[in-house]
Design a protein around this motif. Structure first.
Motif, short mmCIF file in Angstrom:
data_model
loop_
_atom_site.label_atom_id
_atom_site.label_comp_id
_atom_site.label_asym_id
_atom_site.label_seq_id
_atom_site.Cartn_x
_atom_site.Cartn_y
_atom_site.Cartn_z
N ARG A 104 1.04 -0.72 -0.21
CA ARG A 104 -0.09 0.01 -0.19
C ARG A 104 0.92 1.80 0.18
NH1 ARG A 104 -2.95 -3.63 -0.76
NH2 ARG A 104 -5.30 -4.05 0.28
N SER A 135 -10.02 3.06 -4.34
CA SER A 135 -8.48 2.89 -4.34
C SER A 135 -7.64 3.09 -2.94
CB SER A 135 -8.35 4.62 -4.19
OG SER A 135 -8.49 5.29 -5.22
N PHE A 136 -6.78 1.92 -3.50
CA PHE A 136 -5.98 1.51 -2.09
C PHE A 136 -6.22 0.27 -1.50
CE2 PHE A 136 -5.54 6.09 -1.99
CZ PHE A 136 -5.14 6.12 -3.01
N SER A 140 -0.89 -1.53 -4.54
CA SER A 140 -0.54 -0.01 -5.33
C SER A 140 -0.16 0.42 -4.33
CB SER A 140 -1.93 0.34 -3.87
OG SER A 140 -3.35 0.65 -3.72
N TRP A 156 -0.56 6.96 -9.91
CA TRP A 156 -0.03 5.58 -8.80
C TRP A 156 -0.65 4.62 -9.59
CZ3 TRP A 156 -4.94 8.10 -7.16
CH2 TRP A 156 -5.75 7.17 -7.36
N GLU A 158 -1.84 0.84 -9.63
CA GLU A 158 -2.81 -0.04 -8.50
C GLU A 158 -3.39 -1.37 -8.83
OE1 GLU A 158 -6.08 0.14 -4.96
OE2 GLU A 158 -5.99 1.67 -5.94
N SER A 167 -2.00 -4.41 -13.26
CA SER A 167 -1.29 -3.31 -12.80
C SER A 167 -1.63 -1.89 -13.12
CB SER A 167 -0.41 -3.89 -12.59
OG SER A 167 0.42 -2.22 -11.93
N GLN A 184 -10.48 8.05 -8.14
CA GLN A 184 -9.66 7.47 -9.34
C GLN A 184 -10.36 8.01 -10.68
OE1 GLN A 184 -9.50 2.80 -9.92
NE2 GLN A 184 -9.08 3.51 -7.79
#
Length: 324
Positions: A104, A135-136, A140, A156, A158, A167, A184
């Protein structure tokens, strides 16, 4: 293999040895700051110099070490240092020793204005925007931040999906250094064969502004010789949260060159040279491709530098012939 038998050329000599995912930031006072992943994946380091070349021999400070257990106890990856909102922040990824792939994004904040001497505090995991249910929640990492037209954007990687996870790269605006302001938005997913070798990966975003465009490099595929860099771009006046304004080139812009002895180039950053004009690409690569075991744990990904040139249309050109 015997690591002393690698093909040594004028192109593949390291800038800083055994420092992967290199990030160089030039502050408003002209000082350069360097951080990167260390082979042990157990700490965050920082160097400072008034020249790029000086970073080679600059003293390396340990700012933070991994926890003994629980979250942030393994796989400390890809730190980036930024000066935003009037302070110093470091974004990095970390796992949990009880579940080593529970990666994370986390945030550190410097309590003072001297990042090498003042105390750093943990702000915990990056926070999603209110109402963001995505998200997260999965693997991530590799966050970067850039400013455009008075606003900060956070980008980022994820993973998503079941079975063979993918990914992707996502973008959002920042509400604060440790919280997103918007839900996101998917920027890019691995579309092409060169993004799908070993693993389906888009990661390691880095932003470069030139002319009237915003360019974003990213890294693709597994971390061995197939690792390479792709490129997205958008017009500077576009709505950067609209995925339709971003175009991805169909071929990688930097990849393995066996003749020059450069393998698996990627996870780069950009910084201005001392002249304030020349753009430099700081990236990592290996000098060989014969890796025993998991390439992720081979320590010899070295930070390297090349000068970025531009073609007649204003697009960046990445060439090993411009190695610094």
């Amino acid at each position: 293999m015997n690591k002393n038998n690698f093909k040594k050329t004028s192109y593949n000599q390291p800038f800083i040895e055994q420092r992967a995912d290199p990030y160089v930031y030039k502050h408003t006072d002209g000082m350069y700051y360097f951080t990167a992943s260390v082979p042990e994946y157990n700490k965050i380091i920082l160097r400072r110099s008034d020249t790029i070349e000086g970073l080679k021999e600059a003293e390396e400070h340990v700012l933070w070490r991994k926890h003994e257990k629980g979250p942030q106890s393994i796989h400390i990856w890809a730190p980036e240092i930024h000066y935003i909102y009037g302070g110093w922040y470091i974004y990095y990824a970390a796992g949990d020793a009880a579940d080593i792939w529970e990666i994370r994004p986390y945030v550190l904040h410097c309590k003072g204005q001297n990042p090498l001497e003042d105390e750093w505090e943990e702000l915990g995991m990056m926070q999603a925007a209110d109402g963001d249910e995505f998200s997260f929640h999965a693997f991530s990492l590799d966050a970067t931040v850039f400013q455009h037209k008075g606003e900060y954007y956070w980008v980022w990687a994820e993973k998503t999906g079941v079975g063979k996870q993918i990914s992707n790269l996502y973008i959002a605006k920042l509400a604060a250094p440790n919280k997103l302001a918007t839900v996101q938005v998917l920027l890019t997913t691995p579309d092409y064969a060169w993004e799908r070798e070993g693993f389906w990966v888009n990661e390691g975003p880095a932003v470069l502004k030139h002319g009237d465009r915003i360019y974003m490099t990213f890294s693709a595929s597994a971390t061995g010789a197939c690792y390479c860099m792709g490129l997205l771009y958008a017009h500077e006046d576009a709505d950067l949260l609209d995925p339709h304004v971003w175009t991805k080139l169909k071929r990688p812009v930097l990849q393995t060159d066996t003749e020059k002895g450069i393998y698996g180039p990627g996870h780069n950053s950009f910084v201005k040279a001392e002249d304030g004009v020349t753009d430099l690409c700081i990236y990592h690569a290996r000098q060989y491709d014969e890796i025993q075991g998991d390439s992720l744990y081979d320590p010899n990904r070295h930070a390297m530098i090349m000068k970025v040139n531009y073609d007649e249309k204003g697009f960046p050109v990445f060439s090993y012939d411009t190695m610094s």
